[in-house]
Design a protein around this motif. Structure first.
Motif, PDB file in Angstrom:
ATOM      1  N   VAL A  46       4.697  17.374  43.437  1.00  0.00           N
ATOM      2  CA  VAL A  46       4.372  16.290  44.488  1.00  0.00           C
ATOM      3  C   VAL A  46       2.795  16.133  44.670  1.00  0.00           C
ATOM      4  CG1 VAL A  46       4.918  15.254  46.642  1.00  0.00           C
ATOM      5  CG2 VAL A  46       6.593  16.452  45.485  1.00  0.00           C
ATOM      6  N   ALA A  47       2.325  17.229  45.138  1.00  0.00           N
ATOM      7  CA  ALA A  47       0.926  17.053  45.662  1.00  0.00           C
ATOM      8  C   ALA A  47       0.069  16.689  44.478  1.00  0.00           C
ATOM      9  CB  ALA A  47       0.552  18.340  46.442  1.00  0.00           C
ATOM     10  N   VAL A  48       0.023  17.274  43.661  1.00  0.00           N
ATOM     11  CA  VAL A  48      -0.955  17.006  42.425  1.00  0.00           C
ATOM     12  C   VAL A  48      -1.099  15.736  42.109  1.00  0.00           C
ATOM     13  CG1 VAL A  48      -1.851  17.321  39.918  1.00  0.00           C
ATOM     14  CG2 VAL A  48      -0.942  19.311  41.294  1.00  0.00           C
ATOM     15  N   PRO A  49      -0.251  14.655  41.793  1.00  0.00           N
ATOM     16  CA  PRO A  49      -0.332  13.349  41.682  1.00  0.00           C
ATOM     17  C   PRO A  49      -0.561  12.424  42.783  1.00  0.00           C
ATOM     18  CG  PRO A  49       2.133  13.979  41.240  1.00  0.00           C
ATOM     19  CD  PRO A  49       1.012  15.152  41.380  1.00  0.00           C
ATOM     20  N   ALA A  50       0.238  12.951  43.662  1.00  0.00           N
ATOM     21  CA  ALA A  50      -0.005  12.185  44.965  1.00  0.00           C
ATOM     22  C   ALA A  50      -1.487  12.197  45.770  1.00  0.00           C
ATOM     23  CB  ALA A  50       0.803  12.772  45.992  1.00  0.00           C
ATOM     24  N   CYS A  51      -2.109  13.111  45.449  1.00  0.00           N
ATOM     25  CA  CYS A  51      -3.545  13.457  46.046  1.00  0.00           C
ATOM     26  C   CYS A  51      -4.505  12.508  45.092  1.00  0.00           C
ATOM     27  CB  CYS A  51      -3.806  14.839  46.365  1.00  0.00           C
ATOM     28  SG  CYS A  51      -3.014  15.785  47.737  1.00  0.00           S
ATOM     29  N   PHE A  52      -4.265  12.773  43.602  1.00  0.00           N
ATOM     30  CA  PHE A  52      -5.002  12.169  42.798  1.00  0.00           C
ATOM     31  C   PHE A  52      -4.979  10.660  43.171  1.00  0.00           C
ATOM     32  CE2 PHE A  52      -5.153   9.980  38.602  1.00  0.00           C
ATOM     33  CZ  PHE A  52      -6.669  10.304  38.340  1.00  0.00           C
ATOM     34  N   ALA A  53      -3.685  10.030  42.975  1.00  0.00           N
ATOM     35  CA  ALA A  53      -3.671   8.796  43.243  1.00  0.00           C
ATOM     36  C   ALA A  53      -4.022   8.262  44.488  1.00  0.00           C
ATOM     37  CB  ALA A  53      -2.148   8.274  43.166  1.00  0.00           C
ATOM     38  N   LEU A  54      -3.901   8.959  45.543  1.00  0.00           N
ATOM     39  CA  LEU A  54      -4.220   8.467  46.953  1.00  0.00           C
ATOM     40  C   LEU A  54      -5.964   8.337  46.768  1.00  0.00           C
ATOM     41  CD1 LEU A  54      -3.913   7.549  49.887  1.00  0.00           C
ATOM     42  CD2 LEU A  54      -4.126  10.308  50.392  1.00  0.00           C
ATOM     43  N   SER A  55      -6.691   9.343  46.384  1.00  0.00           N
ATOM     44  CA  SER A  55      -8.048   9.443  46.402  1.00  0.00           C
ATOM     45  C   SER A  55      -8.726   8.129  45.548  1.00  0.00           C
ATOM     46  CB  SER A  55      -8.672  10.645  45.891  1.00  0.00           C
ATOM     47  OG  SER A  55      -8.320  11.248  44.680  1.00  0.00           O
ATOM     48  N   ALA A  56      -7.985   8.102  44.328  1.00  0.00           N
ATOM     49  CA  ALA A  56      -8.289   7.052  43.283  1.00  0.00           C
ATOM     50  C   ALA A  56      -8.166   5.820  44.063  1.00  0.00           C
ATOM     51  CB  ALA A  56      -7.426   7.111  41.962  1.00  0.00           C
ATOM     52  N   TYR A  57      -7.066   5.357  44.557  1.00  0.00           N
ATOM     53  CA  TYR A  57      -6.840   4.223  45.292  1.00  0.00           C
ATOM     54  C   TYR A  57      -7.749   3.962  46.290  1.00  0.00           C
ATOM     55  CZ  TYR A  57      -4.368   0.691  48.117  1.00  0.00           C
ATOM     56  OH  TYR A  57      -4.349  -0.101  49.149  1.00  0.00           O
ATOM     57  N   LEU A  58      -7.895   4.747  47.181  1.00  0.00           N
ATOM     58  CA  LEU A  58      -8.913   4.747  48.348  1.00  0.00           C
ATOM     59  C   LEU A  58     -10.321   4.458  47.709  1.00  0.00           C
ATOM     60  CD1 LEU A  58      -7.494   7.355  50.946  1.00  0.00           C
ATOM     61  CD2 LEU A  58      -7.449   4.994  51.011  1.00  0.00           C
ATOM     62  N   LEU A  76     -10.221  15.429  49.218  1.00  0.00           N
ATOM     63  CA  LEU A  76      -8.737  14.551  49.325  1.00  0.00           C
ATOM     64  C   LEU A  76      -7.920  14.723  48.382  1.00  0.00           C
ATOM     65  CD1 LEU A  76      -7.443  12.510  51.075  1.00  0.00           C
ATOM     66  CD2 LEU A  76      -8.556  10.822  49.857  1.00  0.00           C
ATOM     67  N   THR A  77      -8.867  15.141  47.057  1.00  0.00           N
ATOM     68  CA  THR A  77      -8.018  15.162  45.573  1.00  0.00           C
ATOM     69  C   THR A  77      -7.479  16.602  45.816  1.00  0.00           C
ATOM     70  OG1 THR A  77      -9.384  13.601  44.737  1.00  0.00           O
ATOM     71  CG2 THR A  77      -8.318  15.047  43.277  1.00  0.00           C
ATOM     72  N   MET A  78      -8.392  17.620  46.101  1.00  0.00           N
ATOM     73  CA  MET A  78      -8.038  19.037  45.771  1.00  0.00           C
ATOM     74  C   MET A  78      -7.447  19.913  46.947  1.00  0.00           C
ATOM     75  SD  MET A  78     -11.524  19.720  43.499  1.00  0.00           S
ATOM     76  CE  MET A  78     -10.958  21.396  43.657  1.00  0.00           C
ATOM     77  N   HIS A 136      -5.214  10.754  33.294  1.00  0.00           N
ATOM     78  CA  HIS A 136      -4.211  10.292  34.169  1.00  0.00           C
ATOM     79  C   HIS A 136      -2.913  10.884  33.584  1.00  0.00           C
ATOM     80  CE1 HIS A 136      -1.056   6.923  35.318  1.00  0.00           C
ATOM     81  NE2 HIS A 136      -1.354   7.673  36.525  1.00  0.00           N
ATOM     82  N   HIS A 137      -2.727  10.828  32.350  1.00  0.00           N
ATOM     83  CA  HIS A 137      -1.417  11.381  31.903  1.00  0.00           C
ATOM     84  C   HIS A 137      -1.309  12.911  31.725  1.00  0.00           C
ATOM     85  CE1 HIS A 137      -1.271   7.164  30.217  1.00  0.00           C
ATOM     86  NE2 HIS A 137       0.113   7.262  30.538  1.00  0.00           N
TER      87      HIS A 137
END
Length: 222
Positions: A46-58, A76-78, A136-137
């Protein structure tokens, strides 16, 4: 931006240390190691894609700016994934080497496997995954592997199916996060973030990711 690699390395090692310490202070001897390991792996899924997506979105939306050392974005990512990773190794040691007489040999074996895995894990993304699948993938692939390992360990850790509910919930959440992350390429949004000096209403017309860099061509749709 300066010392990006140094910042990332420091945060990575700090997260591993904090994760191991938190396990020692809060969880050691208080729960079944195998059950805890399966849930840590599912949390990582859960955390790996969620943190990456959150930091990229912000960042792409302008709510997160890069400071001189890229500290906020990297943290934020790591932060959450590395803390979880730091807890995994002592949990494996607790599950694999409970007998004091054999602890030295088993922990030594685990340390050797952990080091070998770290080397392979450092080489595969740069030389195989990123050139073939992109950043991303590749992140989604890693999350899928964490999810698979966590689900495989769940019945091994808890023969009683009623105890599968927490792991099942985490697995379902991981599938949801991976699916949402797969539907939107947040990394491309980073290159279109509003603080960059780009044309009005730009679009990406060419994108190629390699081992050391990403080549992007942006054009003005107007």
């Amino acid at each position: 931006v300066h010392y990006v690699f140094t910042t990332i390395l420091v945060l990575f090692l700090l997260g591993l240390g904090v994760g191991s310490l938190l396990y020692r202070l809060l969880l050691a001897g208080r729960t079944d190691p195998l059950k805890l390991l399966s849930r840590l792996l599912l949390l990582l899924a859960v955390a790996v894609p969620a943190c990456f997506a959150l930091s990229a979105y912000l960042y792409s939306s302008g709510h997160l700016s890069l400071d001189r050392y890229c500290f906020k974005a990297a943290a934020l990512t790591m932060a959450v994934p590395t803390v979880l990773m730091g807890a995994v190794f002592p949990v494996i040691c607790a599950a694999y080497g409970p007998e004091l007489r054999r602890a030295g040999r088993r922990v030594g074996t685990l340390a050797a496997l952990n080091t070998a895995g770290a080397v392979v894990g450092a080489l595969l993304p740069a030389f195989v995954f990123v050139p073939l699948f992109g950043v991303h993938h590749s992140i989604l692939l890693m999350s899928g592997l964490y999810l698979a390992m966590g689900l495989i360990l769940t019945p091994m850790a808890a023969p009683d199916r009623r105890q599968w509910v927490p792991s099942g919930a985490l697995g379902a959440l991981a599938v949801l996060v991976i699916a949402v992350s797969a539907s939107t390429d947040f990394l491309r949004g980073v290159f279109l973030q509003r603080t960059a000096r780009l044309p009005v209403k730009p679009e990406i017309t060419f994108w190629q990711e390699g081992r050391t860099a990403t080549s992007v061509v942006i054009s003005d749709r107007d």
